[in-house]
Motif scaffolding. Sequence first.
Motif, short mmCIF file in Angstrom:
data_model
loop_
_atom_site.label_atom_id
_atom_site.label_comp_id
_atom_site.label_asym_id
_atom_site.label_seq_id
_atom_site.Cartn_x
_atom_site.Cartn_y
_atom_site.Cartn_z
N LEU A 213 0.61 5.80 5.66
CA LEU A 213 -0.22 6.74 6.42
C LEU A 213 -0.63 6.15 7.75
O LEU A 213 -0.73 4.94 7.89
CB LEU A 213 -1.45 7.11 5.59
N ASP B 152 0.84 4.15 -2.87
CA ASP B 152 0.55 5.55 -2.55
C ASP B 152 1.69 6.47 -2.93
O ASP B 152 1.47 7.64 -3.29
CB ASP B 152 0.23 5.69 -1.06
N LEU C 80 -0.21 16.18 3.30
CA LEU C 80 -0.93 15.04 3.86
C LEU C 80 -1.37 15.37 5.28
O LEU C 80 -2.50 15.14 5.68
CB LEU C 80 -0.03 13.81 3.88
N ARG D 186 0.83 -1.20 0.00
CA ARG D 186 0.00 0.00 0.00
C ARG D 186 0.87 1.25 0.00
O ARG D 186 0.59 2.23 -0.70
CB ARG D 186 -0.90 -0.02 1.23
N GLY D 187 1.95 1.23 0.78
CA GLY D 187 2.85 2.37 0.83
C GLY D 187 3.52 2.62 -0.50
O GLY D 187 3.70 3.77 -0.92
N GLU E 130 0.87 15.81 -4.13
CA GLU E 130 0.57 15.01 -5.32
C GLU E 130 1.49 15.47 -6.45
O GLU E 130 1.65 16.67 -6.69
CB GLU E 130 -0.89 15.20 -5.73
N LYS F 110 7.97 4.90 -0.63
CA LYS F 110 6.78 4.44 0.07
C LYS F 110 6.20 5.58 0.88
O LYS F 110 6.95 6.42 1.42
CB LYS F 110 7.12 3.28 1.03
N SER G 263 2.16 8.28 -6.76
CA SER G 263 1.50 9.49 -7.25
C SER G 263 1.93 10.74 -6.47
O SER G 263 1.37 11.82 -6.68
CB SER G 263 -0.02 9.34 -7.14
N GLN G 264 2.93 10.60 -5.59
CA GLN G 264 3.31 11.72 -4.74
C GLN G 264 4.81 11.98 -4.79
O GLN G 264 5.60 11.09 -5.14
CB GLN G 264 2.87 11.44 -3.30
#
Length: 291
Positions: A291, A215, A241, A211-212, A262, A288, A218-219
């Motif tokens: 959150l 995410d 964030l 997941r990291g 982003e 990574k 795109s950042q």
Amino acid sequence: MPGKLRLGIPKGSLQDATIALFKRAGWNIYTDGRSYFPSIDDSEIECMLIRAQEMARYVDHGVLDAGLTGIDWVVESGLDVSSVTSLTYAKQSRRKVRWVLAVPESSGFEKAEDLEGKIIATELVEVSKRYFAERGVNVKVEFSWGATEVKPPMLADAIVEVTETGSSLKANHLKIIDTVMESETHLIASKSALADQWKREKIDSIAVMLRGAIDAQSQVGLMLNVQRANLDAILAILPALNSPTVSHLSDPDWVAVNTIVEERTAREVIPRLKAANATGIVEYPLNKVVL
């Protein structure tokens, strides 16, 4: 000694994207074209290549503890497996795919109801049957072994096919008249694996890292220096964030600001930061973001 987590890697169109995602998450998976058992640099994991369409079955049967597959194939299977996390990536992009109802451009069909009594070709048979049944449309849904987009109009009147961009459908003179469902990759696990504390923790750790990595794609990170008198103006520009990190510098009149934005907004944010008297602005990639 802990046991081994048996992990299914989707063979086929998702294989390369999945291996690349694991690499960004910190695991290296090595495949051999002749073997269905790739190696991984984690002694606690055993990998097996399984077609995404079959992943839910082998997870449900306990052959695998966990695996990655599209939620479309989980729904199609009707099996009771648990989704640990969603991972929005596909063969060509970082967005959801769509299963669409498509017909020949010259057919005159404009909606599902126009297909009463017709033949529909698809790999997603059960989902397609439910789609038409919910609309009260009687059709014959036939399983397609591949190359589904070339079947209308001679072998089928319409198709339900997965698409990322729609380009293949257009190339075969097909038009989309409805979306049957959206799908994305999920990390799924068996009930028995999640009931085992060690396996649950291992699966959760994999989920966090994957997941990291997703995410982070795109950042980007931004670092900059600014005079303390201009800090409020800088903070008003940053879509962080959470609250940006503000650090003291050796000069008490200056601070350093570190944040995440982003990537698509960086080209707009950086000139505004410069105009607000930020200096030493650095954009850097992220591996990574957890959150």
